[in-house]
Design a protein around this motif. Structure first.
Motif, PDB file in Angstrom:
ATOM      1  N   ASP A 150      23.886  -3.065  23.926  1.00  0.00           N
ATOM      2  CA  ASP A 150      23.899  -4.176  24.867  1.00  0.00           C
ATOM      3  C   ASP A 150      24.751  -3.743  26.073  1.00  0.00           C
ATOM      4  N   LEU A 202      28.311  -2.653  25.437  1.00  0.00           N
ATOM      5  CA  LEU A 202      28.445  -1.370  24.760  1.00  0.00           C
ATOM      6  C   LEU A 202      28.169  -0.226  25.727  1.00  0.00           C
ATOM      7  N   GLU A 253      28.853  -0.212  28.878  1.00  0.00           N
ATOM      8  CA  GLU A 253      30.082  -0.047  29.656  1.00  0.00           C
ATOM      9  C   GLU A 253      31.110   0.736  28.856  1.00  0.00           C
ATOM     10  N   ASP A 301      30.144   4.358  28.818  1.00  0.00           N
ATOM     11  CA  ASP A 301      30.387   4.979  30.122  1.00  0.00           C
ATOM     12  C   ASP A 301      31.852   5.343  30.297  1.00  0.00           C
ATOM     13  N   TYR A 355      25.139  10.868  28.589  1.00  0.00           N
ATOM     14  CA  TYR A 355      25.535  10.822  29.985  1.00  0.00           C
ATOM     15  C   TYR A 355      24.327  10.726  30.894  1.00  0.00           C
ATOM     16  N   SER A 414      23.057   5.880  33.188  1.00  0.00           N
ATOM     17  CA  SER A 414      22.830   5.234  34.477  1.00  0.00           C
ATOM     18  C   SER A 414      21.557   4.418  34.436  1.00  0.00           C
ATOM     19  N   ALA A 415      20.502   4.994  33.849  1.00  0.00           N
ATOM     20  CA  ALA A 415      19.241   4.276  33.791  1.00  0.00           C
ATOM     21  C   ALA A 415      19.378   3.011  32.963  1.00  0.00           C
ATOM     22  N   LEU A 441      22.115   1.218  32.397  1.00  0.00           N
ATOM     23  CA  LEU A 441      23.001   0.248  33.014  1.00  0.00           C
ATOM     24  C   LEU A 441      22.308  -0.565  34.079  1.00  0.00           C
ATOM     25  N   CYS A 442      21.234  -0.046  34.656  1.00  0.00           N
ATOM     26  CA  CYS A 442      20.607  -0.745  35.758  1.00  0.00           C
ATOM     27  C   CYS A 442      19.229  -1.274  35.388  1.00  0.00           C
ATOM     28  N   ALA A 476      16.341  -3.276  35.360  1.00  0.00           N
ATOM     29  CA  ALA A 476      16.121  -4.271  36.395  1.00  0.00           C
ATOM     30  C   ALA A 476      16.003  -5.673  35.825  1.00  0.00           C
ATOM     31  N   ARG A 518      17.422  -6.905  33.358  1.00  0.00           N
ATOM     32  CA  ARG A 518      18.722  -7.439  32.979  1.00  0.00           C
ATOM     33  C   ARG A 518      19.536  -7.813  34.191  1.00  0.00           C
ATOM     34  N   VAL A 519      19.430  -7.004  35.231  1.00  0.00           N
ATOM     35  CA  VAL A 519      20.322  -7.154  36.362  1.00  0.00           C
ATOM     36  C   VAL A 519      19.831  -8.222  37.326  1.00  0.00           C
ATOM     37  N   TYR A 534      24.513  -3.395  42.791  1.00  0.00           N
ATOM     38  CA  TYR A 534      23.067  -3.378  42.586  1.00  0.00           C
ATOM     39  C   TYR A 534      22.371  -3.933  43.826  1.00  0.00           C
ATOM     40  N   THR A 536      19.441   5.664  40.558  1.00  0.00           N
ATOM     41  CA  THR A 536      18.692   4.847  39.609  1.00  0.00           C
ATOM     42  C   THR A 536      18.726   3.394  40.054  1.00  0.00           C
ATOM     43  N   PRO A 577      17.922  -0.478  40.459  1.00  0.00           N
ATOM     44  CA  PRO A 577      18.785  -1.131  41.440  1.00  0.00           C
ATOM     45  C   PRO A 577      20.258  -0.774  41.353  1.00  0.00           C
ATOM     46  N   LEU A 578      20.691   0.024  40.403  1.00  0.00           N
ATOM     47  CA  LEU A 578      22.099   0.435  40.371  1.00  0.00           C
ATOM     48  C   LEU A 578      22.318   1.476  41.455  1.00  0.00           C
ATOM     49  N   TRP A 625      40.124  -2.102  31.786  1.00  0.00           N
ATOM     50  CA  TRP A 625      39.998  -0.982  30.874  1.00  0.00           C
ATOM     51  C   TRP A 625      41.278  -0.155  30.921  1.00  0.00           C
TER      52      TRP A 625
END
Lengths: 67, 222
Positions: free
Chosen positions: A17, A20, A22, A25, A49, A53-54, A56-57, A59, A61-62, B111, B170, B172-173, B211
């Motif tokens: 999720d 996780l 984050e 990362d 690694y 990135s893919a 985390l973004c 679409a 979800r964001v 984003y 990548t 929208p990030l 963090w």
């Protein structure tokens, strides 16, 4: 690096999720490294690694539905 | 059977006798303590192990004002090897412990809808001839993204004591900003970034933290 460990790394990313991801990362790609002493299989770390990135973004979800 | 020591973090001794957990040992390395547990092998890369690592580092931050987190999976053979390694990089560790003293990390992810850049640009990477050559061939950072990053910086002002910027290809990030802030400044940080930030149309930011200062360990040791 054994196949079960590579599978575990993939499973970690696919089931993660946002919180996780984050965590991954920070904990898995940052921090002090003891060069030459790391025992963890490098392929696990590279796999995570490159994909994080893919993930985390993602679409949907964001930006929500309709984008 | 113990085959090594798993290292969670390096920290300034607090002077107290209490350990964050009974299994954890603080190995004194001449003014720097290493928080370790004996292990029988490298850890599995799973969610529980990652959460445990972070949880231990956070507990260490409660007992010491200056903590340098280790990357997950850091193992050494024994205390002798650990002390030898600490001595070999002591100047970097001393500087690093000064940088993170009394501080923690916040993260902002930006984003939006922009054309992706040619390749990732990590501004934490030391620049050499090869990096400089590649950067000269990259398009400049899109102006809306620059305005958003500047807008974030302006809002945060003196809260930011250190910064790491990572661009992404990548969408929208688009970018990740990692900030070193005073401890317990997380609420003020989020409050400062409430509301619209100029720059990206239809964009958004996501904040996470606080963090431990994972991203602010010495670059030569990362």
């Amino acid at each position: 690096m054994t196949k079960p460990r590579r599978d575990a790394a993939r499973a970690l990313l696919e089931e993660a999720d946002p919180s996780l991801l984050e965590l991954v990362d920070n904990v898995l790609t940052k921090g002090v490294v003891i060069h030459g002493e790391i025992v963890l299989g490098l392929a696990d770390v590279d796999l995570i690694y490159l994909r994080i990135s893919a993930l985390l973004c993602a679409a949907d979800r964001v930006l929500g539905p309709g984008r | 059977m113990t085959t090594g020591l798993y290292v969670f973090a390096l920290l300034r001794p607090s002077g107290g006798d209490e350990r964050p957990s009974p299994e954890l040992t603080l190995v004194p390395c001449g003014g720097i303590d290493a928080a370790v547990v004996p292990v029988s092998g490298p850890p599995a890369v799973d969610a529980d192990a990652l959460r445990s690592h972070d949880a231990v580092v956070r507990r260490l931050c409660e007992s010491s004002a200056s903590v340098l987190p280790m990357r997950f999976g850091s193992l050494v053979v024994d205390e002798t090897a650990l002390r030898q390694w600490v001595e070999s990089v002591r100047p970097s560790l001393e500087r690093g412990l000064e940088v993170v003293a009394g501080r923690e990390q916040m993260v902002v992810r930006i984003y939006g809808d922009l054309e992706p850049t040619v390749c990732d640009e990590d501004e934490t990477v030391p620049e050499n001839l090869g990096t400089r050559y590649l950067r000269q061939r990259l398009p400049a950072m899109p102006k809306p993204l620059t305005r958003t990053i500047e807008g974030v910086r302006e809002r945060l002002g003196a809260l930011v004591l250190g910064e790491r910027v990572e661009r992404h290809q990548t969408p929208p990030l688009l970018a990740t900003l990692r900030h070193l802030v005073p401890r317990n400044a997380g609420e003020a940080y989020r409050a400062a970034l409430a509301g619209n930030i100029p720059g990206l149309e239809g964009g958004k930011i996501e904040i996470s933290g606080p963090w431990p200062p994972y991203a602010f360990t010495p670059e030569e040791l990362s």
